[in-house]
Structure formats: structure tokens, C-alpha cells
Write a protein that holds these residues in place. Structure first.
Motif, PDB file in Angstrom:
ATOM      1  N   TRP A 109       0.632 -43.667  40.931  1.00  0.00           N
ATOM      2  CA  TRP A 109       1.824 -44.397  40.503  1.00  0.00           C
ATOM      3  C   TRP A 109       3.066 -43.521  40.524  1.00  0.00           C
ATOM      4  O   TRP A 109       4.033 -43.784  39.831  1.00  0.00           O
ATOM      5  CB  TRP A 109       1.598 -44.972  39.105  1.00  0.00           C
TER       6      TRP A 109
ATOM      7  N   SER B  89       3.151 -41.404  28.803  1.00  0.00           N
ATOM      8  CA  SER B  89       4.101 -40.371  29.223  1.00  0.00           C
ATOM      9  C   SER B  89       3.567 -38.962  29.020  1.00  0.00           C
ATOM     10  O   SER B  89       4.017 -38.032  29.691  1.00  0.00           O
ATOM     11  CB  SER B  89       5.401 -40.529  28.429  1.00  0.00           C
TER      12      SER B  89
ATOM     13  N   HIS C 256       2.545 -47.411  29.926  1.00  0.00           N
ATOM     14  CA  HIS C 256       3.744 -46.627  29.631  1.00  0.00           C
ATOM     15  C   HIS C 256       3.412 -45.201  29.184  1.00  0.00           C
ATOM     16  O   HIS C 256       4.277 -44.522  28.609  1.00  0.00           O
ATOM     17  CB  HIS C 256       4.579 -47.328  28.562  1.00  0.00           C
TER      18      HIS C 256
ATOM     19  N   ASN D  66       8.997 -46.336  32.095  1.00  0.00           N
ATOM     20  CA  ASN D  66       8.767 -45.996  33.493  1.00  0.00           C
ATOM     21  C   ASN D  66       9.042 -47.218  34.373  1.00  0.00           C
ATOM     22  O   ASN D  66       9.639 -48.191  33.935  1.00  0.00           O
ATOM     23  CB  ASN D  66       7.342 -45.443  33.686  1.00  0.00           C
TER      24      ASN D  66
ATOM     25  N   TRP E  61       5.275 -41.421  36.394  1.00  0.00           N
ATOM     26  CA  TRP E  61       4.305 -41.931  35.434  1.00  0.00           C
ATOM     27  C   TRP E  61       3.518 -40.764  34.836  1.00  0.00           C
ATOM     28  O   TRP E  61       3.186 -39.802  35.526  1.00  0.00           O
ATOM     29  CB  TRP E  61       3.330 -42.892  36.113  1.00  0.00           C
TER      30      TRP E  61
END
Length: 351
Positions: A313, A270, A268, A82, A317
Motif C-alpha cells: 500500500w 501508522s 489507518h 493515509n 501506510w
């Protein structure tokens, strides 16, 4: 923060279909890794200083290896490259994992603003709550950019929701006004949703159309119009009380403190049920918008209880801007401390 991070706005509109994952082929040569970087760069940066870009490539290579190893480890949680993928850990920690100054409220404040526990909880709490499924209850996921404004966005998200639930009016409120004008907070250097609520009790708040978000602190210049709404109060929930938090989230979204978002797995994330690890000390604020349990496949997989967390974010994200994180650990304050100090605004009214 470095200039290369100043072009993050496009990430706010990305969908999960545009995400970049890492495969073993990406590490077959320096050229293939460079190609991965160029694909990522076209989505998240697009332009910038060539020297800075080359410097960032060295950071990106390390992050790409880390994300690949996390996914190869077989965890049920997935990770992708990301818009943090070329930031140093310090840059990420300072602006995104440390944007809250929240402390345990003073005892007198707790006494005045603490929601009293129900004598009896609802006989049957809803099995699943998800305010994303109620049209109008949530506005689009916001993107704080390089400004440490999670506290302002969490506060405006919560007020937008209770305003809609009370008045059936969908309103985008100005996080930028709180960044610029709420002097009991520190703008892009962090703050608390509680101080944001106190500001809105005293002064009301403008819409984001009248006072748009720019992602940095500017002069406090109010537009020549009346605030679109205010609130009369806010309430802390009793900490480490899962049933009370579930009961409250079933009625409205709640702002929670996230302790320890400064881990690679959080950064990170997901998709899937996040189970940690969480770091320590660093504090972030976000909005709790639901809870549920994953389906049970068989006796060996009874399902996982989770919370639904709305972040600031952008949609690139997590699960389109949201995270499902494991529910439980009440005695320890919940995963990443989200049951330590929940708070929500109450009694909105239009002006």
C-alpha cells in the motif's frame, strides 16, 4: 472504483515526515476541518472533480474523527490520515482487504509441496531478523493502487528476495505480467501467490522495466525478450507452527495470508506493535520479512514479540510501508491468521 481514487500514485513516494495526524484544533470549526482536508487532499489526490471532492469530504470528516478517537484512546499503536481517508469502507474492503482468493490447498498439493518440519529446529533461532537491513534483499515498497493485486506483489516481492539471496542479483519483477497474463488468477479482482508461483514455474517472469506496472488489468502482450528468471518450486509451511515460521523467515521472506485487514485500526495503522482487532473472512496477502521483540523497560514491561510485515500500500501506510504485528497466538493461527498458510518460492535461477 470511483474516479477520485485514480490519483493515488503520488502516495507511493511519501515519507513518514509528510503524514497528516489529527488534533483537537482540527475540529474547532468547519473551516479548520476543511483546512485539514485540503492539506490531506494536496498530498493524496491533488486534483479531481469538484463535486466528487465535496462528496468525499463528508467521508473524510468521519474518518478524521475515527482516527482522532483511536489515538486519544491511549493505545500504543498510532494511526494517521493515509490515502484511505476519503474511501468508504466498502471501497477499501473490496480492493485492499479482499484481494486474495487463497483457500487451504488440496490435500494432494499439500503432500507434494509441504515443507517437512526439521527434526530439530536450530538450537538458537536468531533473536531478531529484519531483511530490511540487508541491502539488496528487498526492493522498494510497491503501491498496488486501486487494483486488487496484493497477491501478485507479494509473490514478486518474495521471488525478488530469493533471487537476490541465491544469485546476489537485485531484480524488479513484473507484478503487471501476473495481473495481465496469469489466467488462473483474476487480475485486479484478486488471486493467490500460489497460482502466481505456478505461472512462473511454467513460463518465467519479466522484469518490471520490460513489463511495467499500470495498476489495472490490460491485454497480455509479452515483450519480445526472454524472462529474467523462473523458479522451480514453492513450499507451504506447516500451519500454526511459530518456530518453523521463524526459522524459515530467518533464511528468506515468506508470503503470508492476512485475514481480517478490513478494520479501521489496520486501515489507518501508522506505527507501533499492532495487536488487533482483526476482522473476519476478508483475505489479503503480504510478505513476512522479519521478527523481533521490543526492548524491556522494567519488570512490568517485558517487551512485546512481533513480526515484520511488508505490505503493498505504498510507503505512506504503516511504518514506511511495513507493519509490526504481535507475535504469538500459535494455536489460533497467529494474529490475523498469518500462521495459517505461509508459502515461499524456492530455487530461483536466471534465464
Amino acid at each position: 472504483m470511483v474516479s477520485a481514487l485514480a490519483v493515488m500514485a503520488p502516495a507511493a513516494s511519501m515519507s513518514s515526515l509528510e503524514r497528516i495526524y489529527v488534533s483537537s484544533e482540527d475540529f474547532s470549526s468547519e473551516d479548520s476541518l476543511r483546512g485539514l482536508y485540503e492539506r490531506w487532499y494536496a498530498l493524496y489526490r491533488r486534483d479531481g472533480d469538484p463535486e466528487e471532492k465535496e462528496k468525499r469530504f463528508s467521508i473524510f470528516k468521519v474518518e478524521a474523527h475515527t482516527v482522532y478517537e483511536l489515538n486519544e484512546a491511549g493505545a500504543r499503536v498510532k494511526h494517521h490520515l493515509n490515502w484511505f481517508a476519503d474511501m468508504t469502507q466498502g471501497e477499501y474492503d473490496d480492493s485492499f482487504a479482499s484481494c486474495s482468493h487463497r483457500k487451504t490447498p488440496h490435500r494432494d498439493e499439500m503432500k507434494l509441496n509441504r515443507q517437512q518440519p526439521s527434526q530439530y529446529y536450530a538450537d538458537k533461532l536468531p533473536v531478531t531478523v529484519d531483511w530490511r537491513t540487508v541491502e539488496g534483499a528487498l526492493t522498494r515498497v510497491k503501491h498496488q493502487g486501486e487494483c486488487g493485486s496484493c497477491w501478485a506483489i507479494a509473490a514478486t516481492d518474495a521471488m525478488e528476495s530469493v533471487h537476490f539471496l541465491e544469485n546476489k542479483k537485485r531484480t524488479n519483477l513484473s507484478a503487471q505480467e501476473l495481473v495481465d497474463c496469469n489466467f488462473h488468477n483474476d487480475g485486479c479482482k484478486g488471486g493467490t501467490a500460489v497460482n502466481a508461483f505456478i505461472y512462473v514455474i511454467n513460463y518465467g517472469i519479466q522484469s518490471s522495466e520490460q513489463f511495467p506496472y499500470v495498476g489495472r488489468r490490460t491485454d497480455c502482450v509479452m515483450p519480445p525478450v526472454k524472462p529474467v528468471m523462473a523458479i522451480r518450486n514453492y513450499y507451504h509451511l506447516h500451519p500454526r507452527n511459530e518456530k518453523m515460521l521463524m526459522e524459515t523467515v530467518a533464511k528468506r521472506p515468506v508470503v503470508v495470508l492476512v485475514v481480517g485487514a478490513n478494520t479501521t485500526t489496520f486501515k489507518h495503522y501508522s506505527g507501533g506493535i499492532f495487536r488487533g482487532p482483526c476482522g473476519i473472512d476478508r483475505k489479503h496477502e503480504a510478505l513476512l520479512v522479519g521478527y523481533g521483540t521490543t526492548p524491556s523497560d522494567d519488570s512490568n514491561d517485558p517487551g512485546v514479540k512481533y513480526w515484520v510485515l511488508r505490505n503493498s500500500w505504498g510507503e505512506s501506510w504503516g511504518e514506511n510501508g511495513y507493519m509490526r504485528l504481535e507475535r504469538g497466538n500459535e494455536a489460533d493461527g497467529g494474529l490475523c491468521g498469518i500462521m495459517e498458510e505461509p508459502v515461499y518460492p524456492a530455487h530461483p535461477y536466471a534465464r
